[in-house]
Design a protein around this motif. Structure first.
Motif, PDB file in Angstrom:
ATOM      1  N   ALA A 128       1.194  -1.382   0.183  1.00  0.00           N
ATOM      2  CA  ALA A 128       0.238  -0.108   0.186  1.00  0.00           C
ATOM      3  C   ALA A 128       1.198   1.147   0.006  1.00  0.00           C
ATOM      4  O   ALA A 128       0.765   2.172  -0.615  1.00  0.00           O
ATOM      5  CB  ALA A 128      -0.614  -0.021   1.115  1.00  0.00           C
ATOM      6  N   ALA A 129       1.962   1.107   0.647  1.00  0.00           N
ATOM      7  CA  ALA A 129       2.182   2.272   0.537  1.00  0.00           C
ATOM      8  C   ALA A 129       3.353   2.615  -0.557  1.00  0.00           C
ATOM      9  O   ALA A 129       3.424   4.148  -1.030  1.00  0.00           O
ATOM     10  CB  ALA A 129       3.967   2.273   1.735  1.00  0.00           C
ATOM     11  N   ASN A 130       3.774   1.797  -0.940  1.00  0.00           N
ATOM     12  CA  ASN A 130       4.877   1.806  -2.284  1.00  0.00           C
ATOM     13  C   ASN A 130       3.810   1.879  -3.804  1.00  0.00           C
ATOM     14  O   ASN A 130       3.930   3.220  -4.684  1.00  0.00           O
ATOM     15  CB  ASN A 130       5.038   0.601  -3.169  1.00  0.00           C
ATOM     16  N   LEU A 131       2.514   1.714  -3.649  1.00  0.00           N
ATOM     17  CA  LEU A 131       1.508   2.306  -4.946  1.00  0.00           C
ATOM     18  C   LEU A 131       1.250   3.877  -4.203  1.00  0.00           C
ATOM     19  O   LEU A 131       1.107   4.474  -5.335  1.00  0.00           O
ATOM     20  CB  LEU A 131      -0.077   0.887  -4.350  1.00  0.00           C
ATOM     21  N   GLY A 132       0.754   3.927  -3.137  1.00  0.00           N
ATOM     22  CA  GLY A 132      -0.213   5.229  -2.706  1.00  0.00           C
ATOM     23  C   GLY A 132       1.445   5.973  -2.896  1.00  0.00           C
ATOM     24  O   GLY A 132       1.012   6.633  -3.205  1.00  0.00           O
ATOM     25  N   SER A 133       1.757   6.211  -2.175  1.00  0.00           N
ATOM     26  CA  SER A 133       3.434   7.073  -3.095  1.00  0.00           C
ATOM     27  C   SER A 133       3.380   7.174  -4.885  1.00  0.00           C
ATOM     28  O   SER A 133       4.074   8.658  -4.943  1.00  0.00           O
ATOM     29  CB  SER A 133       4.908   6.580  -2.513  1.00  0.00           C
ATOM     30  N   SER A 134       2.846   7.063  -5.974  1.00  0.00           N
ATOM     31  CA  SER A 134       2.874   7.242  -6.886  1.00  0.00           C
ATOM     32  C   SER A 134       1.805   8.297  -6.926  1.00  0.00           C
ATOM     33  O   SER A 134       2.888   8.317  -8.488  1.00  0.00           O
ATOM     34  CB  SER A 134       2.220   5.530  -7.944  1.00  0.00           C
ATOM     35  N   LEU A 135       1.815   8.210  -6.608  1.00  0.00           N
ATOM     36  CA  LEU A 135       0.393   9.409  -7.258  1.00  0.00           C
ATOM     37  C   LEU A 135       1.518  10.929  -7.267  1.00  0.00           C
ATOM     38  O   LEU A 135       1.351  11.886  -8.311  1.00  0.00           O
ATOM     39  CB  LEU A 135      -0.711   9.830  -6.153  1.00  0.00           C
ATOM     40  N   PHE A 136       1.444  11.192  -6.145  1.00  0.00           N
ATOM     41  CA  PHE A 136       2.601  12.583  -6.226  1.00  0.00           C
ATOM     42  C   PHE A 136       4.032  12.559  -6.506  1.00  0.00           C
ATOM     43  O   PHE A 136       4.570  11.145  -6.059  1.00  0.00           O
ATOM     44  CB  PHE A 136       2.163  13.251  -4.865  1.00  0.00           C
ATOM     45  N   PRO A 137       4.729  13.818  -7.205  1.00  0.00           N
ATOM     46  CA  PRO A 137       6.298  13.102  -7.201  1.00  0.00           C
ATOM     47  C   PRO A 137       6.540  13.434  -6.536  1.00  0.00           C
ATOM     48  O   PRO A 137       8.102  13.045  -6.168  1.00  0.00           O
ATOM     49  CB  PRO A 137       6.448  14.984  -8.001  1.00  0.00           C
ATOM     50  N   PHE A 138       6.687  13.361  -5.081  1.00  0.00           N
ATOM     51  CA  PHE A 138       6.957  13.633  -4.018  1.00  0.00           C
ATOM     52  C   PHE A 138       7.261  12.535  -3.037  1.00  0.00           C
ATOM     53  O   PHE A 138       7.554  11.738  -1.849  1.00  0.00           O
ATOM     54  CB  PHE A 138       7.118  14.739  -3.251  1.00  0.00           C
ATOM     55  N   GLY A 139       6.159  11.382  -3.289  1.00  0.00           N
ATOM     56  CA  GLY A 139       5.925  10.505  -2.706  1.00  0.00           C
ATOM     57  C   GLY A 139       7.103   9.134  -2.332  1.00  0.00           C
ATOM     58  O   GLY A 139       6.945   8.645  -1.777  1.00  0.00           O
TER      59      GLY A 139
END
Length: 178
Positions: A128-139
């Motif tokens: 979930a952390a790896n997938l969610g971080s994909s939305l924003f450039p700073f993720g």
């Protein structure tokens, strides 16, 4: 001092092997200091300092206890922590979200008898952390690099990644339910 260092290298074999391979790569490869993006590294370091401050203040432990109180069962706790991991990684980066939430999750579930479910919950948290971080450039650092190197506008970046992130959230929730 030397004996302590030697004992450390004997105990932590993964670190020792990684260090040895990194030194070999630097010696035989073409290493330049310009290869290191210090802006990204300093950004991650700053985020980790903020999270460490929150942890030292006891806010993370108190938040974890609230999660346990509101959860009816282990599945609810896993769903809550996975959603928290997914959405917090958008702003805190995937690494910081994992380094913050995984120890809390493992601490909260250490007395749980269903160890397979606890392990699966940890895997979901990391995914979930790896997938969610994909939305924003700073993720995540890769996004930060792509965003700055290709000079993509924020709306274009988020449009490109938004569909993927929405679909991945849906699949995560379905898989937790199953």
């Amino acid at each position: 001092m030397g004996k302590r260092m030697l004992a450390f290298f004997r105990t932590d074999r993964l670190f020792s092997i990684s260090l040895l391979l990194a030194l070999i790569a630097c010696f035989f490869g073409t290493f330049r200091w310009s290869f290191i993006d210090f802006k990204v590294i300093l950004s991650l370091f700053g985020l980790m300092l903020v999270i460490n401050g929150l942890e030292e203040a006891g806010l993370l432990r108190a938040f974890g206890q609230k999660l346990v109180e509101k959860s009816r069962n282990l599945r609810d706790l896993i769903r809550s922590i996975v959603l928290l991991s997914f959405f917090s990684s958008m702003f805190l980066t995937n690494d910081v979200a994992i380094l913050t939430l995984l120890p809390i999750y493992l601490l909260l579930t250490r007395k749980e008898q269903q160890r397979t479910s606890v392990l699966l919950g940890a895997v979901y948290l990391i995914v979930a952390a790896n997938l969610g971080s994909s939305l924003f450039p700073f993720g995540n650092p890769q996004n930060l690099f792509l965003f700055s190197y290709y000079q993509i506008s924020l709306p274009q970046f988020m449009w490109t990644t938004g569909t993927f992130v929405g679909l991945s959230l849906l699949l995560l929730l379905v898989s937790i339910q199953l």
